[in-house]
Design an enzyme around this catalytic site. Sequence first.
Site, PDB file in Angstrom:
ATOM      1  N   LYS A 218       1.031  -1.315  -0.272  1.00  0.00           N
ATOM      2  CA  LYS A 218       0.468  -0.037  -0.438  1.00  0.00           C
ATOM      3  C   LYS A 218       0.687   1.188  -0.190  1.00  0.00           C
ATOM      4  O   LYS A 218       1.630   1.350   0.494  1.00  0.00           O
ATOM      5  CB  LYS A 218      -0.777  -0.161   1.091  1.00  0.00           C
ATOM      6  CG  LYS A 218      -1.831  -1.438   1.362  1.00  0.00           C
ATOM      7  CD  LYS A 218      -2.829  -1.309   2.813  1.00  0.00           C
ATOM      8  CE  LYS A 218      -3.276   0.136   2.282  1.00  0.00           C
ATOM      9  NZ  LYS A 218      -4.426  -0.559   3.777  1.00  0.00           N
TER      10      LYS A 218
HETATM   11  C1  E4P Z   1      -7.449   1.085   4.000  1.00  0.00           C
HETATM   12  O1  E4P Z   1      -6.755   1.264   2.923  1.00  0.00           O
HETATM   13  C2  E4P Z   1      -7.634   2.336   5.271  1.00  0.00           C
HETATM   14  O2  E4P Z   1      -6.560   2.100   6.077  1.00  0.00           O
HETATM   15  C3  E4P Z   1      -8.005   2.067   5.975  1.00  0.00           C
HETATM   16  O3  E4P Z   1      -9.171   0.929   6.168  1.00  0.00           O
HETATM   17  C4  E4P Z   1      -8.670   3.495   6.664  1.00  0.00           C
HETATM   18  O4  E4P Z   1      -9.709   3.090   7.601  1.00  0.00           O
HETATM   19  P1  E4P Z   1     -10.717   4.115   8.669  1.00  0.00           P
HETATM   20  O5  E4P Z   1     -10.713   5.133   8.256  1.00  0.00           O
HETATM   21  O6  E4P Z   1     -11.394   3.626   9.317  1.00  0.00           O
HETATM   22  O7  E4P Z   1      -9.238   4.066   9.532  1.00  0.00           O
END
Ligand code: E4P
Length: 220
Positions: free
Chosen positions: A85
């Site tokens: 990522k």
């Molecule tokens: C996924 O790519 C993100 O890291 C994650 O879902 C962010 O989620 P949050 O807004 O609940 O922290």
Amino acid sequence: MELFLDTANLADVERLAKILPIHGVTTNPSIIAKEKRPLLSALSELQQIIGKDKLLFAQTIAHDTQGMIKEAQYLREHIDNLIVKIPVTAEGLSAIKALTQQGIPTLGTAVYGAGQGFLAALAGAKYIAPYVNRIDAQGGDGICAVRELNTLLRLHKPETKVCAASFRTPRQVLDCMLAGAGSVTVGPDVIELFIQDPAVFAAIDKFDQDWFRAFNKNSL
Ligand code: E4P
């Protein structure tokens, strides 16, 4: 349709992987930090639970392109088939381009708008993660961003998938799927809201009571 679990909690992954047809597990630095375990051992334990045929995602920490590339290579050296990522900044876009050329699959993350996500797809990311609830919390429209991004990808970059992320409610997840998202990553707290509805348990209790009243037993 692909369903990912957005957590690094081993107990949650173990329980939910038995119940749900998951495609894999996504993590981010906050999710890993919450478990207070070294990154590589957390990732390899997650991979052992879900199996190497499922997808596992981990995020880089560096902010500069070279740092992101080095971290992505490091992660891939230690964890088989990991998808890296990369936050979609200018430096991140450049890293996604370079990693794609090296054959390292990426997910463009921290996406707050369709245009930003679309650029990551053009740079070569396999998945793009729009942050639905965080967009909503800013006064924007997370579902609209997912719909627009998905339309752009289907028209111009069909091999890239939307992986809608950041949810607080089951409704947001359903709306993303209705908006065409090919995958969603959902935390255990929101998954539980899908499967722990008190109305369901109340309905089953009523069946049990009626059955017992008529037949004086709790089995067929
Ligand atoms: C996924 O790519 C993100 O890291 C994650 O879902 C962010 O989620 P949050 O807004 O609940 O922290």
